[in-house]
Design a protein around this motif. Structure first.
Motif, short mmCIF file in Angstrom:
data_model
loop_
_atom_site.label_atom_id
_atom_site.label_comp_id
_atom_site.label_asym_id
_atom_site.label_seq_id
_atom_site.Cartn_x
_atom_site.Cartn_y
_atom_site.Cartn_z
N ASP A 37 0.84 -1.18 0.00
CA ASP A 37 0.00 0.00 0.00
C ASP A 37 0.89 1.24 0.00
OD1 ASP A 37 -1.99 1.90 0.46
OD2 ASP A 37 -2.04 1.50 2.61
N PRO A 38 0.72 2.15 -0.98
CA PRO A 38 1.59 3.32 -1.04
C PRO A 38 1.47 4.23 0.19
CG PRO A 38 -0.07 3.38 -2.79
CD PRO A 38 -0.21 2.09 -2.08
N VAL A 39 0.28 4.34 0.78
CA VAL A 39 0.11 5.17 1.97
C VAL A 39 0.86 4.54 3.14
CG1 VAL A 39 -1.55 6.15 3.59
CG2 VAL A 39 -2.11 6.06 1.16
N ALA A 40 0.79 3.23 3.28
CA ALA A 40 1.51 2.55 4.37
C ALA A 40 3.02 2.70 4.19
CB ALA A 40 1.12 1.07 4.41
N ALA A 41 3.47 2.57 2.95
CA ALA A 41 4.92 2.73 2.68
C ALA A 41 5.36 4.15 3.01
CB ALA A 41 5.23 2.39 1.23
N TRP A 42 4.56 5.14 2.64
CA TRP A 42 4.89 6.53 2.93
C TRP A 42 4.86 6.79 4.43
CZ3 TRP A 42 1.72 10.51 4.90
CH2 TRP A 42 2.33 11.78 4.91
N PHE A 60 -4.31 9.41 -0.78
CA PHE A 60 -3.57 10.33 0.09
C PHE A 60 -4.43 11.50 0.57
CE2 PHE A 60 0.06 8.24 -1.94
CZ PHE A 60 0.85 7.99 -0.82
N LYS A 61 -5.70 11.55 0.14
CA LYS A 61 -6.57 12.66 0.51
C LYS A 61 -6.75 12.73 2.03
CE LYS A 61 -10.68 14.88 -1.28
NZ LYS A 61 -11.77 14.77 -2.24
N TRP A 62 -6.57 13.91 2.58
CA TRP A 62 -6.65 14.24 4.00
C TRP A 62 -5.52 13.63 4.82
CZ3 TRP A 62 -9.26 18.35 3.96
CH2 TRP A 62 -10.40 18.48 3.17
N ILE A 63 -4.57 12.97 4.17
CA ILE A 63 -3.44 12.35 4.85
C ILE A 63 -2.15 13.10 4.54
CG2 ILE A 63 -2.04 10.25 5.00
CD1 ILE A 63 -4.63 8.70 4.31
N ALA A 64 -1.95 13.44 3.27
CA ALA A 64 -0.69 14.05 2.84
C ALA A 64 -0.94 15.10 1.77
CB ALA A 64 0.25 12.98 2.29
N ARG A 65 0.09 15.93 1.57
CA ARG A 65 0.08 16.93 0.49
C ARG A 65 0.92 16.39 -0.65
NH1 ARG A 65 0.54 19.64 5.33
NH2 ARG A 65 -1.17 21.08 5.68
N VAL A 98 4.32 16.00 3.20
CA VAL A 98 4.41 15.98 1.74
C VAL A 98 4.79 14.58 1.27
CG1 VAL A 98 5.74 16.81 -0.25
CG2 VAL A 98 4.95 18.42 1.49
N VAL A 99 4.07 14.08 0.28
CA VAL A 99 4.44 12.85 -0.40
C VAL A 99 4.82 13.24 -1.82
CG1 VAL A 99 2.03 12.33 -1.01
CG2 VAL A 99 3.76 10.52 -1.10
N LEU A 123 5.66 20.38 -12.25
CA LEU A 123 5.55 20.10 -10.82
C LEU A 123 4.19 20.63 -10.39
CD1 LEU A 123 7.86 20.19 -7.94
CD2 LEU A 123 6.04 21.87 -7.84
N ALA A 124 3.45 19.84 -9.64
CA ALA A 124 2.15 20.28 -9.13
C ALA A 124 2.12 20.04 -7.63
CB ALA A 124 1.02 19.52 -9.80
N LEU A 125 1.60 21.01 -6.90
CA LEU A 125 1.42 20.91 -5.46
C LEU A 125 -0.07 20.81 -5.19
CD1 LEU A 125 2.18 21.21 -2.43
CD2 LEU A 125 2.15 23.69 -2.80
N MET A 126 -0.45 19.78 -4.44
CA MET A 126 -1.85 19.60 -4.06
C MET A 126 -1.97 19.75 -2.55
SD MET A 126 -2.94 16.34 -6.40
CE MET A 126 -4.70 16.58 -6.30
N GLY A 127 -3.13 20.20 -2.13
CA GLY A 127 -3.42 20.27 -0.70
C GLY A 127 -3.92 18.92 -0.22
N LYS A 128 -4.06 18.80 1.09
CA LYS A 128 -4.60 17.56 1.66
C LYS A 128 -6.02 17.31 1.19
CE LYS A 128 -1.82 17.00 5.81
NZ LYS A 128 -1.85 16.85 7.28
N ASP A 129 -6.70 18.36 0.73
CA ASP A 129 -8.07 18.21 0.23
C ASP A 129 -8.13 17.68 -1.20
OD1 ASP A 129 -7.07 20.45 -1.07
OD2 ASP A 129 -8.69 21.79 -0.45
N GLY A 130 -6.97 17.46 -1.82
CA GLY A 130 -6.92 16.91 -3.17
C GLY A 130 -7.03 17.94 -4.27
#
Length: 167
Positions: A37-42, A60-65, A98-99, A123-130
């Protein structure tokens, strides 16, 4: 230091065999392994960079940017420079949840690439809200990236909460 050496070795391998971009650039224990799982690895190592191949960005929504780095080839000088900039200060990014997600294979048409539609390097930066907060056509250093993140309302609240706990 070891991570930088590993990355440089991966990039050297990619330069020699560009067709292996998505499979060679990530270590066997990275988030791109099919059974991990990519979230678990991160969560296990917040400095790990995640391959976009097969990734559901919403996980990654609400977990990471997410910071997404796109290029048409792993040999793209802007891609190489961007990865080096991010790796040099990966701990600072980890403090900001940040992931880093990369995609250097336009032919694979990853869900992430289809969603953000990059042309060449991006390069794109996303918020935790996606939601995409910034798009850049050139490499961005971690200082600039951190400044943008620290201006986000959710990050402001996180910093305020952290200060309240430490008082």
């Amino acid at each position: 230091m070891m991570k930088t050496i590993f990355t440089m070795a991966c990039l050297a391998t990619l330069c020699a065999a560009p067709g292996l971009a998505q499979t060679t650039s990530a270590p066997a224990d990275s988030a791109s392994a099919p059974d991990q799982d990519p979230v678990a690895a991160w969560n296990a190592d917040r400095t790990v960079f995640v391959d976009a191949a097969g990734l559901d960005l919403d996980s990654f929504k609400w977990i990471a940017r997410p910071v997404l780095v796109f290029a048409d080839s792993p040999n793209d000088p802007q891609f190489v420079q961007q990865i080096e900039l991010l790796e040099a200060r990966a701990e600072e990014l980890a403090l900001r949840d940040v992931v880093v997600i990369f995609d250097t294979d336009p032919a694979a048409r990853s869900e992430t690439r289809l969603r953000l539609r990059p042309r060449g390097f991006m390069l794109a930066l996303m918020g935790k809200d996606g939601v995409v907060k910034a798009r850049k056509p050139r490499p961005w250093d971690v200082r600039e990236l951190s400044r943008s993140i620290d201006k986000m309302p959710m990050r402001q609240q996180e910093m305020q909460d952290r200060r309240g706990v430490n008082q």
